[in-house]
Motif scaffolding. Structure first.
Motif, PDB file in Angstrom:
ATOM      1  N   GLN A 272       0.839  -1.192   0.000  1.00 54.69           N
ATOM      2  CA  GLN A 272       0.000   0.000   0.000  1.00 54.69           C
ATOM      3  C   GLN A 272       0.877   1.246   0.000  1.00 54.69           C
ATOM      4  N   CYS A 273       0.420   2.264  -0.697  1.00 53.43           N
ATOM      5  CA  CYS A 273       1.187   3.500  -0.886  1.00 53.43           C
ATOM      6  C   CYS A 273       1.696   4.045   0.440  1.00 53.43           C
ATOM      7  N   ALA A 274       3.009   4.243   0.543  1.00 52.47           N
ATOM      8  CA  ALA A 274       3.600   4.758   1.775  1.00 52.47           C
ATOM      9  C   ALA A 274       3.042   6.133   2.127  1.00 52.47           C
ATOM     10  N   GLY A 275       2.693   6.916   1.115  1.00 55.14           N
ATOM     11  CA  GLY A 275       2.180   8.262   1.325  1.00 55.14           C
ATOM     12  C   GLY A 275       0.664   8.345   1.290  1.00 55.14           C
ATOM     13  N   LYS A 276      -0.042   7.252   1.577  1.00 54.95           N
ATOM     14  CA  LYS A 276      -1.504   7.240   1.509  1.00 54.95           C
ATOM     15  C   LYS A 276      -2.122   8.383   2.312  1.00 54.95           C
ATOM     16  N   ASP A 277      -1.771   8.498   3.587  1.00 54.64           N
ATOM     17  CA  ASP A 277      -2.352   9.537   4.425  1.00 54.64           C
ATOM     18  C   ASP A 277      -1.868  10.928   4.007  1.00 54.64           C
ATOM     19  N   PHE A 278      -0.666  11.004   3.472  1.00 50.13           N
ATOM     20  CA  PHE A 278      -0.125  12.277   2.972  1.00 50.13           C
ATOM     21  C   PHE A 278      -0.949  12.769   1.784  1.00 50.13           C
ATOM     22  N   VAL A 279      -1.307  11.867   0.883  1.00 48.50           N
ATOM     23  CA  VAL A 279      -2.117  12.230  -0.284  1.00 48.50           C
ATOM     24  C   VAL A 279      -3.498  12.708   0.150  1.00 48.50           C
ATOM     25  N   ILE A 280      -4.108  11.999   1.094  1.00 44.93           N
ATOM     26  CA  ILE A 280      -5.412  12.418   1.601  1.00 44.93           C
ATOM     27  C   ILE A 280      -5.310  13.798   2.237  1.00 44.93           C
ATOM     28  N   LEU A 281      -4.265  14.026   3.018  1.00 44.92           N
ATOM     29  CA  LEU A 281      -4.077  15.335   3.652  1.00 44.92           C
ATOM     30  C   LEU A 281      -3.927  16.438   2.610  1.00 44.92           C
ATOM     31  N   MET A 282      -3.104  16.215   1.601  1.00 45.87           N
ATOM     32  CA  MET A 282      -2.918  17.234   0.560  1.00 45.87           C
ATOM     33  C   MET A 282      -4.232  17.546  -0.151  1.00 45.87           C
ATOM     34  N   SER A 283      -5.016  16.514  -0.445  1.00 48.85           N
ATOM     35  CA  SER A 283      -6.277  16.711  -1.155  1.00 48.85           C
ATOM     36  C   SER A 283      -7.265  17.500  -0.304  1.00 48.85           C
ATOM     37  N   ARG A 284      -7.297  17.206   0.991  1.00 48.41           N
ATOM     38  CA  ARG A 284      -8.155  17.970   1.889  1.00 48.41           C
ATOM     39  C   ARG A 284      -7.706  19.423   1.976  1.00 48.41           C
ATOM     40  N   LEU A 285      -6.398  19.615   2.059  1.00 52.24           N
ATOM     41  CA  LEU A 285      -5.879  20.978   2.129  1.00 52.24           C
ATOM     42  C   LEU A 285      -6.233  21.781   0.881  1.00 52.24           C
ATOM     43  N   LEU A 286      -6.242  21.128  -0.276  1.00 55.91           N
ATOM     44  CA  LEU A 286      -6.615  21.828  -1.505  1.00 55.91           C
ATOM     45  C   LEU A 286      -8.019  22.411  -1.383  1.00 55.91           C
ATOM     46  N   LEU A 287      -8.962  21.613  -0.877  1.00 56.19           N
ATOM     47  CA  LEU A 287     -10.330  22.099  -0.750  1.00 56.19           C
ATOM     48  C   LEU A 287     -10.455  23.139   0.358  1.00 56.19           C
TER      49      LEU A 287
END
Length: 522
Positions: free
Chosen positions: A474-489
């Motif tokens: 599983q992607c090592a940055g899974k939670d990082f990607v979710i965080l970035m996407s939330r920050l965008l919104l």
């Protein structure tokens, strides 16, 4: 995060000599809160698994590979030109009345020696690709072929390693360390970087009536990753603004056999799908990226040595994880999110703006991960974007033993050594799992009962309800990607009440142009 089907535009390639820095490398021949789990459990059970059983009727896997050479070429032409990926799979589901079938996956001759795969096209069969007791992931990141390691300094990068290999755990743990070490920089650097993007969009809209979010996002995404993860601003280094263009060229050389460049069919077939492009043509570009990361990663490289990873190998992995996985993901995902919300209209935008601003006010006016946990509609909107258009649509695994794989309707016997392939958009748009699967439903995952569906959101090479560990892929940055996407919104709706978009077809994600930005009224 990465994509095994990142279609990049045609590029002007330059034959350039290899350059060395004072810290050279030698190619070898031989959030929720950002979290990571590290355990001592073996990745594969030492006890032989019992024979598999199923209550479903066992059916022979339908489909065929066609004659040698001709069959793979035929399927390749259908996949890229005659039908396109979605119709390619849809037509075969209809023909064979099965979501598990046999076909060839590109590139085929002469780049891959064996293009035969068992295709998994529903949400029940697809997850077998995550079960490391059943499948091996060695050298399968790009599917039925593997790019030359000359493109990554002579090393097999983490994405190509199976968890059973000794280096896998060390390298993944290094990425976990990077995310933890720099986690306090992510939110402020995202704010700074995307404030610059929004100011650029506003200026261009004021002067010309529109602005390309897709183009502006490329430079902004790279700047954010460099500043937040490495504390280095590309504009203050020799790299300057060249990062995104250098990455594009390098990724082209990694993925060209499975890309479409928009060229005439015969030209494209001869140019990028007959033989591998020579790595030396892009070596100078890659060296510039490597030197930037080497010079920006002193702390990380010291940590790598403590873990028993040579600095050189660690740096090549940091380049790949940042440029291929993280940047490549943001390049696709962010325009897709903006497209979906822009097309959803004013009602959803108003609801997101109200929810986001209310939660921030309740948390002292600060953007924090705790505050974002109080934004159920915003979180659901991000998950829905990842469900509908997962950034990495293609997944592969090789059967470790004889298996029985179940779809919703039948069971199928797979032999040891067979290649399994899953087309994720069909799995995450499975009508037997999701209501209105082809519709963007922003609140699909709002509420405890609806959150149960997150186990069927699979963008990270695993269910959304599970976490990456050194034992899995599983992607090592899974939670990082979710965080970035939330920050965008969050950044978007703290600044604007609403926006309008124009969307055009693109070989990579969506080409999104912003035509209107209404500044926040409260």
């Amino acid at each position: 995060m990465a994509s095994s089907s990142l279609p990049f535009p045609s590029l002007l390639l330059q034959k350039v000599p290899l350059q060395r820095s004072s810290k050279p490398y030698s190619p070898r021949l031989i959030l929720r809160p950002i979290t990571a789990s590290v355990t001592d459990k073996p990745s594969v059970s030492a006890v032989a698994p019992p024979p598999e059983s199923t209550e479903l009727p066992i059916r022979e896997i339908p489909g065929d590979y066609g004659p040698p050479f001709i069959g793979p070429i035929r399927d390749r032409l259908d996949f890229f030109y005659n039908q396109g990926p979605a119709e390619f799979f849809k037509s075969r589901i209809q023909k064979y009345q099965s979501t598990v079938l046999r076909a060839n996956m590109p590139p085929g001759p002469f780049i891959s020696s064996n293009s035969n795969v068992v295709v998994l096209l529903d949400g029940k069969s697809f997850p077998v690709l995550f079960d490391l007791n059943k499948v091996e992931k060695k050298n399968l990141f790009t599917g039925t072929y593997m790019p030359s390691t000359d493109l990554t300094g002579g090393y097999r990068i983490l994405s190509y390693l199976d968890p059973a290999e000794p280096n896998h755990g060390k390298l993944k743990q290094l990425l976990f360390f990077l995310l933890k070490f720099r986690r306090d920089k992510v939110i402020p650097e995202f704010h700074a970087s995307y404030t610059e993007l929004f100011e650029k969009l506003e200026s261009e809209i004021a002067s010309s009536g529109k602005s390309s979010f897709t183009e502006a996002n490329n430079q902004t995404a790279f700047n954010f990753l460099a500043r937040s993860l490495y504390g280095s601003n590309p504009a203050d280094t020799e790299l300057g603004a060249d990062g995104p263009n250098l990455i594009t060229k390098w990724v082209l050389f990694n993925l060209h056999p499975i890309l479409t460049l928009g060229l005439p069919k015969l030209v494209e077939e001869l140019l990028i799908r007959t033989f591998p492009l020579p790595p030396f043509l892009v070596q100078n570009d890659y060296n510039k990226l490597y030197e930037f990361f080497y010079n920006s990663s002193e702390s990380m490289l010291k940590e790598a040595e403590k873990m028993g990873i040579p600095k050189e190998e660690a740096c090549h992995n940091l380049v790949f994880a940042t440029c291929f996985n993280s940047y490549g993901g943001m390049k696709i995902l962010f325009p897709n999110i903006i497209k979906s919300i822009g097309q959803a209209g004013a009602k959803l935008q108003a609801e997101l703006a109200e929810e986001i601003r209310s939660a921030i006010r309740s948390n002292g006016g600060k953007v924090t991960m705790a505050a974002m946990e109080q934004m159920p509609l915003m979180k659901s909107t991000v998950y829905e974007s990842l469900r509908m258009e997962p950034p990495v649509p293609l997944q592969y695994g090789r059967a470790k033993r004889d298996l029985i794989i179940e779809s919703h309707d039948a069971a199928f016997e797979v032999k040891e050594g067979e290649m399994l392939f899953g087309f994720q958009p069909f799995a995450t748009n499975d009508p037997k799992i999701f209501e209105r699967p082809g519709e963007f439903v922003a609140d699909r995952f709002v509420g405890e009962e609806r959150e149960e569906l997150l186990k069927h959101v699979l963008w990270s090479n695993g269910p959304e309800t599970e976490s990456p560990t050194v034992e899995n892929k599983q992607c090592a940055g899974k939670d990082f990607v979710i965080l970035m996407s939330r920050l965008l919104l969050v950044e978007l709706f703290l600044r604007y009440d609403s926006f309008e978009v124009e969307v055009a077809a693109s070989s990579l994600g969506a080409s999104v142009t912003i035509t209107s930005l209404k500044r926040a009224s409260s």
